[in-house]
Design an enzyme around this catalytic site. Sequence first.
Site, PDB file in Angstrom:
ATOM      1  N   LYS A  84      -5.657 -10.732   3.815  1.00 40.72           N
ATOM      2  CA  LYS A  84      -6.570 -10.879   2.679  1.00 40.72           C
ATOM      3  C   LYS A  84      -6.880 -12.358   2.452  1.00 40.72           C
ATOM      4  CE  LYS A  84      -7.219  -9.439  -2.143  1.00 40.72           C
ATOM      5  NZ  LYS A  84      -6.649  -8.673  -3.278  1.00 40.72           N
ATOM      6  N   SER A 159      -9.993  -5.928  -5.526  1.00 41.76           N
ATOM      7  CA  SER A 159     -10.401  -7.065  -4.725  1.00 41.76           C
ATOM      8  C   SER A 159      -9.944  -6.980  -3.269  1.00 41.76           C
ATOM      9  CB  SER A 159      -9.860  -8.363  -5.346  1.00 41.76           C
ATOM     10  OG  SER A 159      -8.442  -8.384  -5.341  1.00 41.76           O
ATOM     11  N   SER A 183      -6.576  -4.022  -8.024  1.00 42.03           N
ATOM     12  CA  SER A 183      -7.231  -4.599  -6.859  1.00 42.03           C
ATOM     13  C   SER A 183      -6.736  -4.051  -5.536  1.00 42.03           C
ATOM     14  CB  SER A 183      -7.045  -6.125  -6.859  1.00 42.03           C
ATOM     15  OG  SER A 183      -7.869  -6.719  -7.826  1.00 42.03           O
TER      16      SER A 183
END
Length: 488
Positions: A84, A159, A183
């Site tokens: 990520k 996210s 997220s």
Amino acid sequence: MTDLDTDVCRWPAVDQLAAMQRGELSARELLQETRVLFERRNPSVNAVVTTDFDTAEQAAADSDRRRSRGLQQRPLEGLPVAIKDLEETAGMRTTFGSLLHADYVPDRDTLVVERMRAAGAVVYGKTNTPEFGTGSHTYNKVFGTTANPYRLDLSAGGSSGGAAAALAAGLVSVADGSDMGGSLRNPAALCNVVGLRPSAGRVPNWPMANAWETLPTNGPMARTVDDTSLLLSVLAGEDPRCPISIQQPYPPAVKQLSGPLRIGWSDTLGGLEIEPEISEVLDRDGRRTFEQLGHAVTGCEPDMSGADEAFRVLRGLGYANNFGDLLSEHRSEFSPELVVNTEYGLGLGIDHYFSARADRTRVYYRLVQLFQDIDVLAAPVTMALPFPARDVWPKSINGVEQADYLDWMRASWRISLTGFAALSLPCGFTSGNLPVGLQLIAPPGKEGLLLSLARQFETARPVWRIAPTFHTSEECDSSTTLSKKGQQ
């Protein structure tokens, strides 16, 4: 969609590892298959936004050498992954989805990356995220929007949207995610993968602006429950840089349930507006499956009063601390959501903080009391189905206006506030072939219980096997991707 998936890149990670251990597959071959799939599919989904295949090929070759020499195999030996883009990766660009860091190449790894590399993962890229992880729709000014592999005109959530989309598309074997307001769980639900928000301290976070922070946490994502548990075992364990880290290591294997559980079934998680198609799938495919498995399922709505305001205040104070000094100079470069969050936090005072802390405590105690009568709480993960990727958030649910981009995420972040462990599990599909996730919630420290129940459910309903269908035109050219900048 198809459930006849024979793509080696979408095999469970534990099966990929087993095939490599038997000599039927090499790490270099798996990376090459992943690269081929990346070149075909990533232009459509825009999930992986920075790559370094040269370095990854060296890591894969090292894994193959270790196997050929009979060395002890590391837990993620030879598995291709992408990290990520909120996590710093030594020698690989890390942008945080922000123009401020568009060309930043760190010289260190964060703790999550350290542990994945040490476990033998082959890191070949970074997954897309909204600016500084702000919001549950993955878009930013650096790389553009990540599309949902199940329908390319819809959002993958966020996210950790890049991570979830990459898993669904077969571009990674397992994925790291992070979760404050959902997220990790939201994109898992929207992309038909598994996402676990662990108890605070189970996965230590470093570096952090506040080392004692408990609202955000990193956690594992994968296509299957076994793979999720495997990655959790790699990420978990004490680290002196994280004072709240849990000392005990976490075992990779998921235990079998010893008997039926008491499952509380929440339709609305305390009165939230949930889209009817979500409720229909959860009731038809979720509740009914638990009952068929012999569990005692009873209606159960937690009292979440005070949770919403407390979460907003604590989150807002964090944004003020992290971005307040940057706002005046970089306002035009920030996303509107980042600006709004930071300004809100800057307007708060000490009374807001103490009130939020007291509300958080009351919500926690009420949930503890609720769990005197149940073992696990089952609830929606999201209030809405995947929405158009051109939008920032669903503006209305069941005719109820969502005041801002945080409102529609309450089914996840109400649980974040409590510190309870929560898992998003693929449950079923709507009549329009959109994925729906089921949220399983348990007290802190009970990740093993969640994973055991989730694995039993997954065995009865292997929804993860339903793969996205990519057409040649979509794999080669997609108008839904706003930008492909950053692939190097």
